[in-house]
Design a protein around this motif. Structure first.
Motif, PDB file in Angstrom:
ATOM      1  N   PHE A   5      -9.483  -6.251 -12.816  1.00 23.52           N
ATOM      2  CA  PHE A   5     -10.578  -7.215 -12.867  1.00 23.52           C
ATOM      3  C   PHE A   5     -10.321  -8.371 -11.902  1.00 23.52           C
ATOM      4  CE2 PHE A   5     -12.784 -10.614 -15.632  1.00 23.52           C
ATOM      5  CZ  PHE A   5     -13.973 -10.461 -14.931  1.00 23.52           C
ATOM      6  N   LYS A   9     -12.612  -9.035  -8.489  1.00 23.70           N
ATOM      7  CA  LYS A   9     -13.364 -10.285  -8.323  1.00 23.70           C
ATOM      8  C   LYS A   9     -13.022 -10.963  -7.002  1.00 23.70           C
ATOM      9  CE  LYS A   9     -12.169 -12.388 -12.118  1.00 23.70           C
ATOM     10  NZ  LYS A   9     -12.090 -13.486 -13.101  1.00 23.70           N
ATOM     11  N   SER A  28     -18.761 -11.260 -13.552  1.00 21.76           N
ATOM     12  CA  SER A  28     -18.653 -10.284 -14.642  1.00 21.76           C
ATOM     13  C   SER A  28     -19.951  -9.510 -14.811  1.00 21.76           C
ATOM     14  CB  SER A  28     -18.281 -10.986 -15.951  1.00 21.76           C
ATOM     15  OG  SER A  28     -16.976 -11.497 -15.905  1.00 21.76           O
ATOM     16  N   THR A  32     -20.411  -5.453 -14.214  1.00 21.78           N
ATOM     17  CA  THR A  32     -20.909  -4.572 -15.281  1.00 21.78           C
ATOM     18  C   THR A  32     -22.199  -3.875 -14.863  1.00 21.78           C
ATOM     19  OG1 THR A  32     -22.009  -6.450 -16.365  1.00 21.78           O
ATOM     20  CG2 THR A  32     -19.816  -5.840 -17.159  1.00 21.78           C
ATOM     21  N   THR A 140     -14.185  -5.577 -17.075  1.00 24.12           N
ATOM     22  CA  THR A 140     -14.277  -7.010 -17.346  1.00 24.12           C
ATOM     23  C   THR A 140     -13.832  -7.374 -18.758  1.00 24.12           C
ATOM     24  OG1 THR A 140     -16.571  -6.905 -18.135  1.00 24.12           O
ATOM     25  CG2 THR A 140     -16.251  -7.170 -15.766  1.00 24.12           C
TER      26      THR A 140
END
Length: 212
Positions: A5, A9, A28, A32, A140
């Motif tokens: 994660f 990012k 996030s 998703t 996430t």
């Protein structure tokens, strides 16, 4: 490289050259959304599981598992397995217009995102086994910040995220097209792993039922 994660990012921010607060706060959601696009585009054998439940007499609806994505098969345990045939809701409504008319279910359809409808309406409680494609935990939300997609479908996940990120940013259309093309190429490679699996019921399409 496999994504976590944290690294995913950071890579999204690096490629988009965007560290604006609103964008970062929505990473996030962006990730998703990309995961959802992938999981609804290809059904992999890694994302199949079984769920045993019970139909309720005089109730033609059966609740779906919370992580349900698509059916593989539904079987009735009635002194031996009897596989129900997957049909459109309209077919079931037309075949059994009177929901109070009860019997042993023969068909099932996806009524909503929360339930199946079966026909005819069960005359009593039956044990059923659903074999289905499920939605895995998002990268996430997992405790270690990893996921199957992040480890095994790195390109699909990354370029899917970039497409979602540029959609959020209302970014350069030409660059977004480049990322979308790379996403589609990566998705095709991923689909090859799931060849032979589809969102239709496997019993109806003639596929061999996986062992319980």
């Amino acid at each position: 490289m496999a994504w976590t994660f944290t690294t995913l990012k950071q890579a999204i921010q690096d490629y988009t050259q965007n560290s604006e607060t609103t964008f970062v706060n929505n990473l996030s959601v962006i990730i998703t959304q990309a995961e959802d696009r992938i999981l609804k585009s290809v059904q992999l054998p890694d994302f199949r599981k079984n769920s045993v439940g019970i139909t309720t007499g005089a109730n033609q609806y059966v609740a779906l598992p919370d992580d349900f994505l698509a059916p593989y098969s539904l079987a009735l345990d009635n002194n031996g397995y009897e596989f129900l045939l997957f049909k459109d809701v309209n077919f079931i409504r037309e075949a059994y217009p009177d929901s109070s008319s009860q019997g042993v279910p023969k068909y099932y359809g996806l009524f909503s995102d929360a339930s199946f409808i079966v026909g005819p309406t069960p005359q009593s409680n039956y044990v059923i086994e659903l074999h289905y494609f499920y939605k895995p935990d998002s990268i996430t939300t997992t405790a270690d910040g990893t996921s199957w997609l992040g480890t095994n479908a790195e390109s699909s996940l990354f370029y899917g995220c970039l497409v979602e990120a540029y959609t959020f940013m209302k970014g350069n259309p030409e660059l977004m097209q480049v990322y979308n093309t790379r996403y589609m190429e990566a998705l095709e490679n991923l689909k090859s792993l799931g060849e032979g699996y589809s969102t239709t019921d496997s019993y109806r399409s003639g596929a061999v039922r996986a062992a319980r």
